[in-house]
Design an enzyme around this catalytic site. Structure first.
Site, PDB file in Angstrom:
ATOM      1  N   LEU A 150       0.822  -1.216   0.000  1.00  0.00           N
ATOM      2  CA  LEU A 150       0.000   0.000   0.000  1.00  0.00           C
ATOM      3  C   LEU A 150       0.854   1.263   0.000  1.00  0.00           C
ATOM      4  O   LEU A 150       0.404   2.319  -0.449  1.00  0.00           O
ATOM      5  CB  LEU A 150      -0.917   0.017   1.226  1.00  0.00           C
ATOM      6  CG  LEU A 150      -1.955  -1.095   1.320  1.00  0.00           C
ATOM      7  CD1 LEU A 150      -2.643  -1.067   2.683  1.00  0.00           C
ATOM      8  CD2 LEU A 150      -2.979  -0.977   0.206  1.00  0.00           C
ATOM      9  N   GLY A 186      10.120   5.529   5.779  1.00  0.00           N
ATOM     10  CA  GLY A 186      11.442   5.282   6.320  1.00  0.00           C
ATOM     11  C   GLY A 186      11.487   4.062   7.211  1.00  0.00           C
ATOM     12  O   GLY A 186      12.535   3.443   7.379  1.00  0.00           O
ATOM     13  N   ASP A 212       4.110  14.184  13.572  1.00  0.00           N
ATOM     14  CA  ASP A 212       4.297  13.919  12.132  1.00  0.00           C
ATOM     15  C   ASP A 212       2.954  13.931  11.407  1.00  0.00           C
ATOM     16  O   ASP A 212       2.653  13.046  10.601  1.00  0.00           O
ATOM     17  CB  ASP A 212       5.008  12.577  11.919  1.00  0.00           C
ATOM     18  CG  ASP A 212       5.574  12.449  10.497  1.00  0.00           C
ATOM     19  OD1 ASP A 212       5.781  13.497   9.845  1.00  0.00           O
ATOM     20  OD2 ASP A 212       5.800  11.316  10.045  1.00  0.00           O
TER      21      ASP A 212
END
Length: 829
Positions: free
Chosen positions: A517, A521, A636
């Protein structure tokens, strides 16, 4: 609040085929402007209709109120529920004494508002709230009409926004909900719902005079016995003491067009339906009959109900079944009794020595027992006060309530998957000594194992130093696996499934590229299908990603403790050999970026859908920052970390970089900056300082991306010196902000709302963290609760940045990603 079972459907729609024969006023009934079956009136905004109807299965005629613009799931209010009109001769009008009445063909009064008014000049008015009010008309033009009666004060089976569920503390008079007798008979049935404000307020659902279900105590924001209940800015419940004897519960929705309410069915189920505008149908958001544990006192006194166990009932620690034979047959109503006498009981029985003092067994995430008694606002006083009171059987603490204790039987204790409260059950010291002995044995064994492991590790390290190469790599891998196992032991895995590696390999076709999908990192995410047909998303830590182990452990620790409909749900994990995997619920529409930045898919995102996504992200962040038991900074937030379910509802994902804040902690510093270039706040990117306001900055970037359909990190404009934030500021300064809007959006009547969102996006991305609003204020701003928005200062990063790090030595330690991959440095956190 935040709750599909098919329920009764009434033959309402036939009414829409008839003209209103005898009503002239539109939303008004007077003595001369009355309605006759099958006539009706409609509120001024067109939201609600009042008229005659027949429930399925009968030809009897009733007057009721229901939704007008959308298909009605049920009738909210029925006037003549005990006396139907037996034919189509019914009339609703104002009588000579000024009351609102229903007459049959013989002019007999079947129902009356039954209040004292000033005669036939009264009028009934159907409001856009769904409330029917009877007004006494003033003879003085300068004086407003007064309300003599309203349907909201004579509730039936439905509780809609702005209604008041109330109790008079002086007279014990109650305004309650009452179920229908059956789906075809609206007369008063067996079930009723009332507000019980004594001690600590709760909502009770009764079957006749027997308690059938309860909400748990009110803590100022939610009822703590309903895990699904959310404390959302402008949405939700309010408990009011009017200082004149009345205590009432009411609720409201910030979005007027959001249709949801509560009603109790004739079988005793209390549920909350909501209108799904996308699919044009009603869905059930919450129900009191999700499991057998919802039934009050299912496991009897001192019993403990857990719907995920078989059998569902067990005794609290320190207790045993009162009638063993009945328990073996699945009849738990007799409950449990104490195994050992408590200290007070030993003294009462004539013991000359009380012995050791009692202790407490801790139960987390539970619905606390009924009949809580408030004792103190201070948490550190709870245990002391309970021990000093011989009748105290248990205590709990909630920040919104304070100390609660229970005397007598502990009834209706239930285990939840999340939320709930921690309950401390009082037990004799003998119940704890065995536990302490076991802990001592375990602790001793752990110390010995640690010493042996440390010695073995030292010699393995010495050996690896001599051999080097491959042996050194194996040692490093073993150390990582031991670190992982140690961390796994600290995580509460009660609600997580431990999957086997071979099971996940089969589900993903051995992690084939066809099932991939996405990739970051940390490694890749794969789509999988288990043997039972359930679709899952598998996040596989890259074997080459040394930095990913911490993120893997952190994500598991954080997300296993939070649950919200706008956060992606962690289902389980796997740690075998050198593989570390997290298993999530599958989101069929992938990330928001896959829609927003795709020339074809973004056409599916009209403004209404985009606004709903913005709103959902806000609610998820509000839960993380303020409403969850933990205080979490995501660090994030970006469009690729906003996943979309099958209905395009947003779910915040990827908690690998998240940090949990302590109760008094507002910000923190780190040398290990983790995030994505273009979304990080300046104080975080440059100084390593993060807080709620750094998440707000990231949200502001996402908000502007949603409005513009352009990605901040891959911005291509004729003026290459500008970033998306720079372009937004340029248009703002030129008073031309609509030039920023995605051409795929039809602005139309949403222009003011879109401009407001751009304003909020710029406020969120201001350079100084102190200038940015909190997420709760953001919700107030975009919902138009705050009318006049402040003018933003120039945002940070208005010019395009390069990925070359310059500046201080501290900055040189940080690594950033110029795409959607999260990159972190390796320094200690």
């Amino acid at each position: 609040m935040i709750l599909l079972r098919k329920v009764r459907v009434f033959s309402l729609f036939i009414l829409s085929h008839y003209a209103v024969k005898f009503c002239i006023g539109g939303d008004i009934i007077t003595a001369s402007e009355y309605i006759q079956d099958p006539g009706s009136i409609i509120s001024s905004g067109g939201l609600y209709k009042l008229g005659f109807f027949s429930p399925n299965g009968t030809t009897n005629r009733y007057v009721g109120i229901w939704h007008n613009k959308i298909p009605a799931l049920n009738v909210f209010w029925v006037a003549n529920r005990e006396k139907p009109v037996l034919d189509s001769s019914g009339v609703m009008t104002i009588s000579n004494d000024g009351n609102l009445v229903i007459l049959n063909g013989k002019k007999e009064v079947l129902w009356s508002s039954n209040v004292s008014t000033s005669g036939a000049n009264a009028k009934a008015h159907l409001l856009d709230t769904g409330n029917l009010i009877l007004q006494k008309q003033s003879s003085n033009m300068s004086t407003n009409d007064t309300t003599a009666w309203e349907s909201f004060q004579t509730m039936c089976d439905t509780f809609i926004a702005k209604m008041k569920l109330s109790t008079n503390l002086r007279t014990n008079e109650k305004k309650v909900l009452t179920s229908w007798k059956s789906p075809s008979d609206p007369s008063i049935g067996s079930f009723s719902i009332s507000l019980e404000p004594l001690n600590i307020p709760e909502v009770f659902l009764w079957n006749g005079t027997t308690l059938y279900w309860r909400s748990g105590p009110w803590n100022g924001k939610v009822f703590i016995g309903i895990p699904e209940m959310e404390s959302v800015y402008l949405d939700g419940f309010t408990l009011v003491d009017d200082k004149e004897g009345y205590v009432y519960l009411t609720y409201n929705f910030a979005e007027v067009s959001y249709f949801s309410y509560f009603f109790v069915r004739s079988n005793g189920e209390l549920l909350q339906p909501f209108w799904d505008e996308k699919y044009k149908k009603w869905r059930i958001d919450w129900s009191t009959q999700a499991s057998d544990c919802d039934v009050y006192g299912k496991c009897g006194p001192f019993g403990y109900c857990d719907a995920k166990k078989s059998p569902i009932c067990s005794c609290l620690r320190g207790y045993e079944p009162k009638k063993v034979e009945e328990w073996s047959r699945g009849n738990w109503s007799s409950g449990c009794i104490q195994k050992s006498l408590l200290q007070c009981a030993r003294l009462k029985n004539g013991s000359t020595k009380a012995g050791k003092i009692d202790g407490f067994v801790k139960l987390e995430n539970v619905k606390v027992p009924n009949y809580a008694i408030w004792s103190s606002p201070l948490e550190d006083k709870c245990q002391e006060q309970c021990l000093s009171n011989c009748s105290c059987a248990a205590y709990a603490y909630d920040a919104g309530v304070g100390c609660m204790y229970w005397s007598g039987d502990l009834i209706d204790v239930r285990k939840f998957s999340y939320a709930g409260t921690t309950l401390y059950v009082r037990v004799a010291h003998t119940e704890l000594e065995g536990k302490r002995d076991l802990r001592a044995i375990i602790a001793t064994a752990a110390v010995v194992a640690t010493v042996i492991f440390s010695i073995g590790t030292f010699f393995a390290w010495q050996k690896s130093k001599k051999r080097g190469g491959k042996d050194g790599e194996q040692f490093s891998k073993a150390s990582s696996e031991n670190m992982l196992r140690g961390s796994l032991s600290k995580v509460n895995l009660q609600e997580l499934v431990l999957y086997k590696l071979e099971e996940l390999a089969a589900a993903t076709s051995n992690f084939s590229d066809a099932n991939k999908l996405g990739e970051g990192g940390f490694g890749a995410v794969y789509r999988g299908r288990l043997l039972n047909g359930k679709e899952i998303a598998v996040k596989r830590l890259s074997g080459a990603s040394g930095q990913g182990l911490r993120e893997f452990i952190n994500e598991m620790e954080v997300i296993s403790k939070v649950q919200h409909r706008n956060l992606v749900r962690l289902l389980g994990c796997c740690a075998e050999q050198d593989e570390k995997l997290l298993i999530y619920e599958f989101m069929p529409n992938k990330g928001l970026d896959a829609f927003l930045f795709d020339p074809l898919k973004r056409e599916q995102l009209d403004w209404r859908r985009r606004f709903n996504i913005i709103d959902g992200i806000c609610r998820g962040l509000l839960y993380l920052h303020r409403d969850s038991r933990l205080r979490i900074i995501h660090r994030d937030l970006k469009t690729s970390n906003i996943l979309l379910d099958e209905e395009l509802n947003p779910r915040i994902s990827d908690f690998g970089t998240a940090r949990i804040f302590g109760g008094k902690e507002d910000q923190a510093d780190t040398l290990r900056v983790m995030g994505t270039y273009g979304y990080m706040a300046p104080e975080y990117a440059m100084e390593g300082r993060f807080s709620e306001k750094s998440d707000v900055f990231s949200f502001g970037v996402v908000l502007l991306e949603i409005v513009s359909g352009r990605q901040n990190n891959s911005f291509n404009e004729e003026d290459q010196s500008l970033s998306l934030l720079g372009l937004a500021w340029k248009y703002w300064e030129e008073d031309n902000v609509l030039a920023l809007v995605d051409p795929k959006i039809s602005v139309g009547c949403s222009e003011i709302e879109i401009i407001r969102c751009i304003n909020v996006g710029l406020l969120c991305t201001q350079e100084l963290a102190t200038d940015r609003p909190t997420i709760s204020t953001v919700i107030s701003m975009i919902s138009n609760e705050i009318v006049g928005l402040p003018r933003p200062n120039k945002p940070a990063f208005t010019e395009r940045q390069t990925t070359t790090d310059t500046g201080s030595s501290r900055q040189s330690q940080k690594k950033y990603s110029a795409n959607n991959v999260t990159i972190t440095a390796l320094e200690g956190r």
